[in-house]
Scaffold this motif. Sequence first.
Motif, PDB file in Angstrom:
ATOM      1  N   PRO A   4       0.842  -1.197   0.000  1.00  0.00           N
ATOM      2  CA  PRO A   4       0.000   0.000   0.000  1.00  0.00           C
ATOM      3  C   PRO A   4       0.879   1.250   0.000  1.00  0.00           C
ATOM      4  O   PRO A   4       2.028   1.204   0.413  1.00  0.00           O
ATOM      5  N   TYR A   5       0.332   2.327  -0.483  1.00  0.00           N
ATOM      6  CA  TYR A   5       1.054   3.584  -0.485  1.00  0.00           C
ATOM      7  C   TYR A   5       0.069   4.714  -0.257  1.00  0.00           C
ATOM      8  O   TYR A   5      -1.145   4.532  -0.312  1.00  0.00           O
ATOM      9  N   LYS A  32     -13.008  -1.282  -0.560  1.00  0.00           N
ATOM     10  CA  LYS A  32     -11.696  -1.227   0.089  1.00  0.00           C
ATOM     11  C   LYS A  32     -11.146   0.197   0.056  1.00  0.00           C
ATOM     12  O   LYS A  32     -10.625   0.695   1.052  1.00  0.00           O
ATOM     13  N   PHE A  33     -11.280   0.879  -1.079  1.00  0.00           N
ATOM     14  CA  PHE A  33     -10.823   2.263  -1.184  1.00  0.00           C
ATOM     15  C   PHE A  33     -11.548   3.136  -0.157  1.00  0.00           C
ATOM     16  O   PHE A  33     -10.931   3.943   0.528  1.00  0.00           O
ATOM     17  N   ASP A  34     -12.861   2.959  -0.047  1.00  0.00           N
ATOM     18  CA  ASP A  34     -13.649   3.730   0.922  1.00  0.00           C
ATOM     19  C   ASP A  34     -13.232   3.422   2.348  1.00  0.00           C
ATOM     20  O   ASP A  34     -13.188   4.308   3.203  1.00  0.00           O
ATOM     21  N   GLN A  35     -12.927   2.164   2.614  1.00  0.00           N
ATOM     22  CA  GLN A  35     -12.478   1.760   3.950  1.00  0.00           C
ATOM     23  C   GLN A  35     -11.148   2.443   4.284  1.00  0.00           C
ATOM     24  O   GLN A  35     -10.970   2.959   5.386  1.00  0.00           O
ATOM     25  N   LEU A  36     -10.237   2.448   3.347  1.00  0.00           N
ATOM     26  CA  LEU A  36      -8.918   3.048   3.575  1.00  0.00           C
ATOM     27  C   LEU A  36      -8.974   4.566   3.684  1.00  0.00           C
ATOM     28  O   LEU A  36      -8.108   5.179   4.304  1.00  0.00           O
ATOM     29  N   SER A  58      -7.951  -8.195  -0.324  1.00  0.00           N
ATOM     30  CA  SER A  58      -8.687  -8.533   0.886  1.00  0.00           C
ATOM     31  C   SER A  58      -9.429  -7.330   1.451  1.00  0.00           C
ATOM     32  O   SER A  58      -8.972  -6.191   1.342  1.00  0.00           O
ATOM     33  N   HIS A  59     -10.565  -7.602   2.071  1.00  0.00           N
ATOM     34  CA  HIS A  59     -11.280  -6.534   2.777  1.00  0.00           C
ATOM     35  C   HIS A  59     -10.678  -6.294   4.150  1.00  0.00           C
ATOM     36  O   HIS A  59     -10.976  -5.296   4.788  1.00  0.00           O
ATOM     37  N   LEU A  60      -9.817  -7.209   4.607  1.00  0.00           N
ATOM     38  CA  LEU A  60      -9.104  -7.015   5.862  1.00  0.00           C
ATOM     39  C   LEU A  60      -7.892  -6.135   5.598  1.00  0.00           C
ATOM     40  O   LEU A  60      -7.204  -6.293   4.596  1.00  0.00           O
ATOM     41  N   CYS A  61      -7.621  -5.213   6.509  1.00  0.00           N
ATOM     42  CA  CYS A  61      -6.498  -4.306   6.331  1.00  0.00           C
ATOM     43  C   CYS A  61      -5.216  -4.920   6.868  1.00  0.00           C
ATOM     44  O   CYS A  61      -5.211  -5.540   7.930  1.00  0.00           O
ATOM     45  N   THR A  62      -4.147  -4.712   6.132  1.00  0.00           N
ATOM     46  CA  THR A  62      -2.829  -5.151   6.577  1.00  0.00           C
ATOM     47  C   THR A  62      -2.306  -4.154   7.609  1.00  0.00           C
ATOM     48  O   THR A  62      -2.812  -3.021   7.704  1.00  0.00           O
ATOM     49  N   PRO A  63      -1.266  -4.521   8.370  1.00  0.00           N
ATOM     50  CA  PRO A  63      -0.681  -3.555   9.309  1.00  0.00           C
ATOM     51  C   PRO A  63      -0.195  -2.282   8.622  1.00  0.00           C
ATOM     52  O   PRO A  63      -0.348  -1.189   9.150  1.00  0.00           O
ATOM     53  N   GLU A  65      -1.434  -0.938   5.862  1.00  0.00           N
ATOM     54  CA  GLU A  65      -2.618  -0.151   5.512  1.00  0.00           C
ATOM     55  C   GLU A  65      -3.162   0.566   6.743  1.00  0.00           C
ATOM     56  O   GLU A  65      -3.548   1.737   6.668  1.00  0.00           O
ATOM     57  N   ASN A  66      -3.153  -0.114   7.885  1.00  0.00           N
ATOM     58  CA  ASN A  66      -3.609   0.515   9.129  1.00  0.00           C
ATOM     59  C   ASN A  66      -2.729   1.697   9.502  1.00  0.00           C
ATOM     60  O   ASN A  66      -3.230   2.734   9.948  1.00  0.00           O
ATOM     61  N   GLU A  67      -1.411   1.561   9.329  1.00  0.00           N
ATOM     62  CA  GLU A  67      -0.498   2.683   9.609  1.00  0.00           C
ATOM     63  C   GLU A  67      -0.809   3.875   8.725  1.00  0.00           C
ATOM     64  O   GLU A  67      -0.848   5.015   9.185  1.00  0.00           O
ATOM     65  N   LEU A  68      -0.990   3.608   7.443  1.00  0.00           N
ATOM     66  CA  LEU A  68      -1.272   4.701   6.513  1.00  0.00           C
ATOM     67  C   LEU A  68      -2.622   5.344   6.793  1.00  0.00           C
ATOM     68  O   LEU A  68      -2.769   6.568   6.685  1.00  0.00           O
ATOM     69  N   MET A  69      -3.614   4.531   7.169  1.00  0.00           N
ATOM     70  CA  MET A  69      -4.927   5.094   7.508  1.00  0.00           C
ATOM     71  C   MET A  69      -4.814   5.999   8.736  1.00  0.00           C
ATOM     72  O   MET A  69      -5.422   7.076   8.770  1.00  0.00           O
ATOM     73  N   LEU A  70      -4.048   5.582   9.726  1.00  0.00           N
ATOM     74  CA  LEU A  70      -3.861   6.385  10.933  1.00  0.00           C
ATOM     75  C   LEU A  70      -3.162   7.696  10.585  1.00  0.00           C
ATOM     76  O   LEU A  70      -3.572   8.773  11.036  1.00  0.00           O
ATOM     77  N   LEU A  71      -2.126   7.616   9.779  1.00  0.00           N
ATOM     78  CA  LEU A  71      -1.427   8.821   9.349  1.00  0.00           C
ATOM     79  C   LEU A  71      -2.376   9.771   8.625  1.00  0.00           C
ATOM     80  O   LEU A  71      -2.435  10.958   8.922  1.00  0.00           O
ATOM     81  N   ALA A  72      -3.136   9.240   7.677  1.00  0.00           N
ATOM     82  CA  ALA A  72      -4.049  10.066   6.893  1.00  0.00           C
ATOM     83  C   ALA A  72      -5.122  10.706   7.771  1.00  0.00           C
ATOM     84  O   ALA A  72      -5.458  11.878   7.608  1.00  0.00           O
ATOM     85  N   ARG A  73      -5.650   9.938   8.716  1.00  0.00           N
ATOM     86  CA  ARG A  73      -6.664  10.479   9.630  1.00  0.00           C
ATOM     87  C   ARG A  73      -6.066  11.591  10.488  1.00  0.00           C
ATOM     88  O   ARG A  73      -6.679  12.644  10.703  1.00  0.00           O
ATOM     89  N   ASN A  74      -4.856  11.383  10.984  1.00  0.00           N
ATOM     90  CA  ASN A  74      -4.214  12.397  11.818  1.00  0.00           C
ATOM     91  C   ASN A  74      -3.909  13.668  11.034  1.00  0.00           C
ATOM     92  O   ASN A  74      -4.013  14.771  11.573  1.00  0.00           O
ATOM     93  N   VAL A  75      -3.569  13.531   9.775  1.00  0.00           N
ATOM     94  CA  VAL A  75      -3.351  14.716   8.941  1.00  0.00           C
ATOM     95  C   VAL A  75      -4.658  15.480   8.794  1.00  0.00           C
ATOM     96  O   VAL A  75      -4.701  16.698   8.931  1.00  0.00           O
ATOM     97  N   ARG A  76      -5.738  14.756   8.529  1.00  0.00           N
ATOM     98  CA  ARG A  76      -7.054  15.409   8.401  1.00  0.00           C
ATOM     99  C   ARG A  76      -7.391  16.181   9.674  1.00  0.00           C
ATOM    100  O   ARG A  76      -7.820  17.331   9.615  1.00  0.00           O
ATOM    101  N   LEU A  77      -7.187  15.542  10.827  1.00  0.00           N
ATOM    102  CA  LEU A  77      -7.476  16.209  12.096  1.00  0.00           C
ATOM    103  C   LEU A  77      -6.572  17.416  12.321  1.00  0.00           C
ATOM    104  O   LEU A  77      -7.023  18.464  12.780  1.00  0.00           O
TER     105      LEU A  77
END
Length: 132
Positions: A4-5, A32-36, A58-63, A65-77
Amino acid sequence: MSRPYAFINDEVRDYYQFRDYTLKVPASARAKFDQLNAHLRPHPILPGQVLVMTDGPSHLCTPEENELMLLARNVRLSMSGSVCAALGLPSAGTVLIGCAVVFGVAGAIGGGELGSPMGAVTGQHLFSWFEQ
């Protein structure tokens, strides 16, 4: 399977237009895109915000993907100013825009998979840059 990137958006975009027509995410991969990128919906995507991409089936997120989602969410906040103002820190959105310049806005990282001047950055690159 590719890794993931994430990439940094460069202009105001409508989420659904961008997903469906610019990126041309297939209908089978939209869930999956919406989930991420749940941190972006239903708002417009603003310059400096991070989008997460993957080819993972997979619909399950890899570690990663979870890191990138957390980063992206924190940037939004942080772009809203609420987190950084409370902590007395500079905006992470500004730091990430600087990160894009450091890693090459000409698409040097990831070869510019999206055909844009933003290029792509993996979670490992972003997190290692912040640790410096």
